[in-house]
Design a protein around this motif. Structure first.
Motif, short mmCIF file in Angstrom:
data_model
loop_
_atom_site.label_atom_id
_atom_site.label_comp_id
_atom_site.label_asym_id
_atom_site.label_seq_id
_atom_site.Cartn_x
_atom_site.Cartn_y
_atom_site.Cartn_z
N ARG A 196 -8.17 6.25 10.57
CA ARG A 196 -8.53 6.94 11.31
C ARG A 196 -9.78 6.67 12.12
N SER A 197 -10.80 6.06 11.28
CA SER A 197 -12.68 6.61 12.11
C SER A 197 -12.59 5.58 12.07
N VAL A 198 -12.73 4.05 11.24
CA VAL A 198 -12.97 2.51 11.45
C VAL A 198 -12.13 1.83 11.79
N ASP A 199 -12.14 0.25 12.44
CA ASP A 199 -10.67 -0.31 12.53
C ASP A 199 -10.54 -1.29 11.42
N VAL A 200 -9.42 -0.87 10.92
CA VAL A 200 -9.26 -1.64 9.18
C VAL A 200 -8.46 -2.59 9.76
N THR A 201 -8.91 -3.50 9.34
CA THR A 201 -7.59 -4.98 10.12
C THR A 201 -6.82 -4.46 8.62
N GLY A 202 -6.85 -4.68 7.68
CA GLY A 202 -6.59 -5.51 6.15
C GLY A 202 -6.78 -4.59 5.50
N LEU A 203 -6.19 -4.12 4.04
CA LEU A 203 -6.02 -3.57 2.60
C LEU A 203 -6.42 -5.08 1.44
N ILE A 204 -7.35 -4.05 0.53
CA ILE A 204 -7.96 -4.66 -0.40
C ILE A 204 -7.17 -4.12 -1.66
N VAL A 205 -5.91 -4.04 -2.73
CA VAL A 205 -6.16 -2.97 -3.50
C VAL A 205 -6.54 -4.08 -4.22
N THR A 206 -7.70 -3.25 -5.52
CA THR A 206 -8.03 -3.37 -6.38
C THR A 206 -7.34 -2.83 -8.38
N LYS A 207 -7.92 -3.73 -9.28
CA LYS A 207 -7.34 -2.95 -10.34
C LYS A 207 -6.06 -2.55 -10.77
N LEU A 208 -5.61 -3.57 -9.72
CA LEU A 208 -3.79 -3.01 -10.32
C LEU A 208 -3.52 -3.98 -12.42
N ASP A 209 -4.35 -4.40 -12.18
CA ASP A 209 -4.15 -4.60 -14.20
C ASP A 209 -4.82 -3.82 -14.57
N GLY A 210 -4.47 -3.18 -15.60
CA GLY A 210 -4.70 -2.50 -16.96
C GLY A 210 -4.22 -1.06 -16.14
N SER A 211 -3.61 -0.70 -14.92
CA SER A 211 -2.99 0.53 -14.92
C SER A 211 -1.49 0.46 -14.68
N ALA A 212 -0.93 1.51 -14.22
CA ALA A 212 0.71 1.17 -14.97
C ALA A 212 0.90 1.84 -13.35
N LYS A 213 0.30 2.07 -12.12
CA LYS A 213 -0.15 2.63 -10.64
C LYS A 213 0.50 1.10 -9.78
N GLY A 214 0.92 0.46 -10.10
CA GLY A 214 1.04 -0.85 -9.30
C GLY A 214 1.85 -0.88 -8.11
N GLY A 215 3.01 0.13 -8.83
CA GLY A 215 3.71 0.67 -7.63
C GLY A 215 3.08 1.07 -5.78
N ILE A 216 1.73 1.63 -6.46
CA ILE A 216 1.13 1.97 -5.11
C ILE A 216 1.56 1.50 -3.76
N ILE A 217 1.21 -0.11 -4.00
CA ILE A 217 1.47 -1.21 -3.17
C ILE A 217 3.12 -0.79 -2.30
N ILE A 218 4.09 -0.26 -3.24
CA ILE A 218 4.96 -0.54 -2.22
C ILE A 218 4.42 0.29 -1.24
N GLY A 219 4.79 1.45 -1.48
CA GLY A 219 4.24 2.56 -0.53
C GLY A 219 3.20 1.84 0.64
N ILE A 220 2.04 1.14 -0.21
CA ILE A 220 1.50 0.86 1.14
C ILE A 220 1.22 0.30 1.75
N SER A 221 2.18 -0.93 1.13
CA SER A 221 2.62 -1.77 3.14
C SER A 221 3.57 -1.32 3.19
N ASN A 222 4.42 0.08 3.32
CA ASN A 222 5.66 -0.73 3.46
C ASN A 222 5.06 0.52 4.60
N GLU A 223 3.76 1.71 4.37
CA GLU A 223 3.97 2.62 5.72
C GLU A 223 2.61 2.61 6.23
N PHE A 224 2.15 1.75 5.92
CA PHE A 224 0.76 1.26 6.71
C PHE A 224 0.57 0.36 7.61
#
Ligand code: GDP
Ligand code: MG
Length: 317
Positions: A258-286
């Motif tokens: 909303r505040s900064v013109d973001v041109t791309g996202l970097i998702v970190t710490k996908l290792d050692g986390s069971a929450k990698g599914g978050i990318i599916i939502g993020i890359s679908n919705e943003f």
């Protein structure tokens, strides 16, 4: 902690092992659901929905996936639970491909311009500094000269930490004292990059100020100052998100974009986390592409995000 390139495995193997927990979590749950099932009924749809939501896929994207499965289920009959599982993978892949935004260029691809200025933003602790080290290393390995700007002047330790990463990556760094004006550091960095003919500039930024407005204003100022010095700079503003914090990462993405013109996202710490599914939502919705993913603390643990490879790595049974 390992900092240096150590593994002989291919990128796909590294991705698969990095995503192990997500795979076990999300697809493990789904696999158990499908045991002995041949038909998709309301009961199983509810359970699929729950598995996706609890794996941080996000409610909107989950509902889209459910709708797609329902549509298929209305006219297809399944002979095995494996087939059912394949169907889910396929629907997720198709959903992601439908919204495919260009994959970022390989590090070996000639840069669109030089110096090519990348600004890294995100809240404290998400992995900005580490990601800068990894990115700088990738660019250096590809033969580009990299200059890093230490614009996170808010914490003294941040400058030292960045310096360590710059050394590891074979990059140079421009810094000032703790507490210096971040925009002035960014200015210096772009100035030096222009006079030294550096290929890539990467600017680190602070993740927390006294107020949120303060942070957003500061980021805008850093951007503006660089833009005045070099037309089009920064050429990329990459927002770093920590996968382990689940839906909070989604909220951070909403706030920053909303505040900064973001041109791309970097998702970190996908290792050692069971929450990698978050990318599916993020890359679908943003409508902003996920460009890179972090799958470990090592210098070579950054990968270009490739949706197809990602879903494949999640589907290894
Ligand atoms: P910053 O405050 O945003 O600059 O975050 P840092 O770069 O200092 O990172 C915070 C912590 O996250 C450090 O302990 C990093 O080693 C760790 N980290 C960063 N990226 C990854 C990643 O992809 N995987 C793992 N496991 N840890 C990471
Ligand atoms: Mg930092």
């Amino acid at each position: 902690m390992k900092f240096f390139k150590s593994s002989k495995n291919t990128e796909q193997e590294r991705l698969e092992s990095g995503l192990e927990q997500t795979r076990k979590g999300l697809f493990g749950k789904l696999g158990r659901l499908f045991k002995g099932k041949r038909k998709i009924d309301d009961d199983i749809l509810d359970q699929i929905e729950e598995a996706l939501v609890t794996s941080d896929v996000g409610i909107n994207t989950t509902l889209e996936i459910i709708k797609r499965i329902q549509k298929r289920a209305a006219h297809d009959l399944y002979t095995s639970s494996e087939e059912l599982q394949r169907l889910i993978h396929q629907e997720i892949r198709e959903l992601l491909e439908q919204n495919q935004i260009d994959r970022p260029a390989d590090f070996l691809t000639p840069l669109p311009q030089s110096p090519y200025v990348i600004m890294i933003v995100g809240v404290n602790g998400v992995g900005k500094t580490t990601t800068i080290g990894k990115l700088a290393w990738r660019y250096s390995e590809a033969g580009h000269s990299v200059l890093i700007g230490a614009s996170d002047t808010f914490r003294a330790a941040a400058i030292e930490q960045l310096e360590v990463w710059a050394n590891r990556a074979g990059a140079e760094i421009i810094k000032q004292k703790h507490g210096a004006d971040p925009a002035a550091v960014a200015y210096d960095t772009v100035q030096s990059a222009m006079s030294r003919s550096s290929d890539v500039v990467i600017i680190d930024t602070a993740g927390r100020l006294h107020t949120k407005t303060g942070l957003m204003d500061e980021l805008s100022k850093i951007k503006r100052v660089m833009g005045r010095q070099l037309t089009g700079a920064p050429h990329e503003v990459l927002l770093v998100l920590d996968a382990t914090i689940g839906q909070n990462a989604v909220r951070q993405a909403q706030e920053f974009t909303r505040s900064v013109d973001v041109t791309g996202l970097i998702v970190t710490k996908l290792d050692g986390s069971a929450k990698g599914g978050i990318i599916i939502g993020i890359s679908n919705e943003f409508k902003i592409p996920v460009k890179y993913i972090g799958i470990g603390e090592g210098i070579d643990d950054l990968q270009i995000f490739d949706r197809q490879r990602f879903v494949e790595a999640l589907s290894v049974i």
